[in-house]
Design an enzyme around this catalytic site. Structure first.
Site, short mmCIF file in Angstrom:
data_model
loop_
_atom_site.label_atom_id
_atom_site.label_comp_id
_atom_site.label_asym_id
_atom_site.label_seq_id
_atom_site.Cartn_x
_atom_site.Cartn_y
_atom_site.Cartn_z
N ASP A 274 0.86 -1.17 0.00
CA ASP A 274 0.00 0.00 0.00
C ASP A 274 0.91 1.24 0.00
O ASP A 274 2.08 1.15 0.38
CB ASP A 274 -0.88 -0.03 1.25
N ASP B 156 -1.66 -1.13 6.06
CA ASP B 156 -1.87 -0.68 7.43
C ASP B 156 -3.29 -0.24 7.72
O ASP B 156 -3.59 0.18 8.84
CB ASP B 156 -0.92 0.47 7.76
N ASP C 86 -7.15 -2.41 3.66
CA ASP C 86 -6.22 -3.46 3.26
C ASP C 86 -6.59 -4.82 3.82
O ASP C 86 -6.01 -5.83 3.41
CB ASP C 86 -4.80 -3.10 3.73
#
Length: 830
Positions: free
Chosen positions: A519, A718, A722
């Site tokens: 990410d 995080d 996700d």
């Protein structure tokens, strides 16, 4: 539920809450006791018990065993009173609990549990059950897996009301009893090897009978689930670890019982100097205890997977403020909100369901969906997602998707499905066992047949002894240690380096990963925008421009305003008061700073007030190409310059990316941010591929797409957005600075929250799997080399059979080798 407590010597009221740090519990009355204060104590078997008063100490001394443990009335688990985390009183009774959840359930309805734990609450209608080891097995009713014998687990989303896993409770009890019986057997059998001649003190015949009596409950009661799984593996012709354990434990025990009860059946060569035949009770009992230890650890890890889903469910508010047709407002449970209802969302509240803004204006934190730290401005006609957080303004929305149709509910369902699809690996031991078991059984059969046909008299006895010797020497004495020892050592070493390993599966999978998805926000970048550039037009000074812009933004609710103000103050700017402040949604802000009329916003905002910014547009485009957000500033109708903000890349990211590339990983960025920003960040870091504008479904779809092409995928993130991808990937890696649900969905958590931790985790994973392979080699090689000797292949040449003591030594040596090799991981350089 805590009631005052009085007895003859006088005590204070008991506390029902969990223990605070550094506090213990009086095992008699349940009160919390501070050991730092001068309170009565008792030393029993090296364990210090603390008491609130002399009266409790006197009661304890009169009958210590009555006050050492208690049974949790909800789950039935045994709890040590002195350090039980939770305690309460009801009527005249005192109750200790293993967890806050058990205590809460008891206090909600004590009468249900006073006569013993009630049966588990029924699962919702239509619940399907699946095997955690063989997920293709799906049944309509609970039971055991027809393939491996494991307990089937309910599919679907946990409600948060489930009691403790009954298999975990059962296996924990069996482990404790197995360990209690196995320890004295081990001391009796192995004591002489470390200078503790227990057998000589007791006498060989008596020692053998004591071992048999101690081993009987372990093998005949505790190990029943293992024998069942081993039998199922034979029925379905899929030999695995359970096959090997069942055959090894069963053979060692039966052979040892025969050797103890009827030693005269065995050839003279197999007798010791006491006339007894060596036995293997310690091998059978220790194997069972060690395997139960591994099973309990695995079941506890699997039970924690539901925490990720519960963390997601907790994001949704429990109530919503519904507006009736007559305009009146009332709080109702979210479950009662229907499509078309009008709902008010006040500042600081979470959006209850998905829908569209009807009235009001506010900024909404959508980081749980997009992963982006910058809140999004919302006004009439904009969409809202349940679970996102309303920052400042008040909004009225129309509910459009409720219940299972909301984005948050779909994320919950995706995580639940992904976790079910990742059955715990059976491990390398199973892969070895698939070849080892048939080979050992075939060798034993051949040995029996050959000895029975051509061996010396009594040929049948020699044949039977040889066959049993083959099975015993193949008994997996070190198998129970091979993987757990490496994993325990590796997880401890990882924790020292800020890499928290959730289970052995994550380590094994990560060692073989070839693709890493990361990410952007919070993983590659800091996750908080900062002021990066100040560009001035002719006639304006940088200090003046930044001071005017920050003074104006100080009154703004725009998500980037804080970044500009903080950046200006860091540069020493002096801020002035702003009056006539006005915010234009989607464009910018304006106001009077001192005597200057200042406007800050995008091209549309400048065009609206007739300011020509064409000379500054090339620079703004260049900044946007670098992944920055550029905003024009106009002062008194003239273009004054540009201020730009960006989410800075973490200082450790670039070096970590290079190290990950060097380890053979392909790196893909998956982000909810714009294509231009994402590609700018990727280009600066040398990332292999970029997928931008992805919502949670898109990230999970990317993981599944790559896995369908044969890639072994790790996902690092995080945020809540996700979580589905983390759960779907072969390995999920969570940043410790992120959302709890991300950490619950992941197999590896990085405490410091940067990619350097992934480099460390990769090194640790590879070293651990290499260590496990070495351990399995040690666990099998001694026994495998002994199989032909036990089968008697050297008898025609040398006239000798394998000594049972030599077989015992081989098994002991394999265990020592496994332990010593695993401990080498403690000095691994990460």
């Amino acid at each position: 539920m805590a009631h005052s407590h009085d007895h003859s010597s006088g005590c204070c009221s008991a506390h029902g809450a969990g223990l605070a740090p550094a506090l213990l519990r009086d095992p008699v009355c349940g009160m919390t006791v501070d050991p730092a204060k001068n309170k009565p104590t008792v030393d029993v078997d090296g364990h210090i018990h603390h008491f609130c008063c002399e009266g409790c100490r006197t009661k304890f001394l009169a009958d210590p065993e009555a006050y050492r443990t208690a049974i949790d009335p909800v789950c039935g688990m045994s709890v040590t009173r002195a350090d039980a985390p939770h305690f309460t009183r009801h009527e005249a009774g005192k109750f200790w609990f293993c967890s806050a959840r058990c205590k809460e359930r008891f206090e909600a309805d004590p009468q249900r549990y006073l006569d013993g734990a009630p049966p588990p609450e029924p699962m919702p209608a239509g619940t399907k059950y699946t095997c955690p080891m063989d997920p293709e097995i799906i049944r309509d009713e609970p039971g055991t897996c027809p393939k491996c014998g494991m307990a089937l687990e309910p599919m679907g989303v946990p409600t948060g009301e489930e009691g403790p896993n009954p298999e975990l409770v059962d296996f924990t009890r069996r482990f404790r009893i197995s360990a209690a019986f196995a320890l004295p057997i081990f001391i009796i059998a192995m004591g002489p090897m470390v200078g503790l001649p227990v057998r000589d003190w007791i006498g060989e015949p008596a020692a053998t009978w004591i071992e048999m009596l101690l081993a009987a409950p372990v093998v005949l009661w505790a190990a029943i689930p293992f024998f069942h799984r081993g039998w199922m593996s034979l029925v379905y012709r899929s030999p695995n670890m359970w096959t090997l354990i069942a055959i090894g434990v069963g053979t060692a025990f039966l052979y040892s019982v025969a050797a103890t009860v009827a030693p005269g059946l065995f050839p003279e060569a197999f007798r010791g100097h006491h006339g007894t035949v060596p036995v293997y009770f310690e091998a059978a009992a220790v194997i069972v205890a060690l395997v139960f230890l591994g099973q309990v650890l695995e079941l506890k890890a699997r039970e924690r997977t539901g925490s990720a889903i519960r963390a997601l469910l907790d994001l949704a508010p429990k109530n919503a403020r519904r507006i009736a047709d007559d305009g009146s407002e009332s709080d109702v449970p979210v479950a009662e909100v229907r499509t078309g209802d009008r709902v008010r969302i006040r500042p600081g509240e979470a959006v209850p369901v998905d829908g569209t803004v009807l009235e009001g204006r506010s900024s909404v934190d959508e980081s749980m969906i997009t992963g982006e730290a910058v809140p999004v401005e919302k006004t009439g006609g904009d969409s809202l997602t349940g679970g996102t957080l309303n920052r400042n303004g008040s909004l009225v929305m129309r509910a459009e998707r409720v219940g299972a149709e909301t984005v948050l509910s779909r994320i919950v369902a995706m995580v639940a499905t992904a976790q079910r699809s990742r059955a715990p690996i059976q491990g390398m031991a199973d892969r070895v066992a698939a070849f080892f078991v048939p080979t050992v059984v075939a060798s034993a059969i051949i040995a029996f047949v050959v000895w029975s046909l051509v061996g010396p008299e009594p040929a049948m006895v020699f044949g039977l002894v040889s066959a049993v010797s083959v099975l015993i020497i193949a008994c997996p004495c070190a198998l129970g240690l091979a993987t757990p020892m490496s994993i325990m050592t590796a997880t401890g070493r990882g924790a020292q380096a800020g890499v928290l390993i959730r289970d052995a599966e994550a380590l094994e999978r990560f060692a073989g990963v070839d693709t890493l998805i990361v990410d952007k926000t919070g993983t590659l970048t800091e996750g908080k925008p900062v002021l990066t550039d100040v560009v001035t037009a002719p006639g304006f000074e940088e200090a003046e421009l930044i001071s005017l812009a920050a003074s104006l933004e100080r009154g703004s609710e725009h998500p980037l305003a804080e970044s500009i103000v903080d950046g200006a103050l860091a540069r020493g700017a002096t801020l002035a008061e702003t009056i006539d402040f006005e915010a234009v949604t989607g464009k910018g802000v304006s106001g009077l700073v001192g005597r200057s009329h200042v406007v800050l916003g995008n091209v549309a905002m400048m065009a609206g007030i007739g300011v020509d910014v064409s000379a500054l547009e090339p620079r703004a485009e260049a900044l946007a190409g670098e992944g920055k957000t550029a905003m024009f500033v106009a002062v008194d109708g003239k273009a004054a310059g540009i201020v730009a903000v960006a989410d800075p890349i973490k200082p450790t990211t670039a070096e970590a990316i290079r190290a990950l590339h060097a380890s053979g990983l392909t790196i893909i960025m998956a982000t909810g941010d714009s294509e231009r920003t994402a590609r700018a960040v990727a280009a600066s870091l040398g990332i292999d591929d970029v997928r931008a504008g992805l919502l949670p479904e898109g990230k999970q779809a990317l993981v599944e797409e790559l896995r369908a092409k044969g890639a072994k995928v790790a996902m690092a993130g995080d945020g809540v957005n996700d979580a589905p991808a983390l759960a779907s990937a072969d390995v999920g890696i969570a940043m410790g600075t992120g959302a709890d649900v991300a950490m619950e969905s992941a197999g590896i958590t990085l405490v410091k929250g940067d990619l350097v931790g992934i480099v460390r985790a990769r090194k640790l994973a590879r070293a651990t799997i290499r260590n496990i392979r070495q351990n399995l080699f040690f666990a099998f090689v001694y026994n495998a080399l002994g199989v032909p000797v036990a089968a008697g292949v050297f008898y025609p040449v040398f006239g000798m059979l394998l000594s049972p003591m030599l077989a015992a030594a081989a098994m002991s040596l394999s265990s020592v080798s496994v332990i010593g090799n695993a401990l080498r991981l403690r000095s691994l350089k990460l």
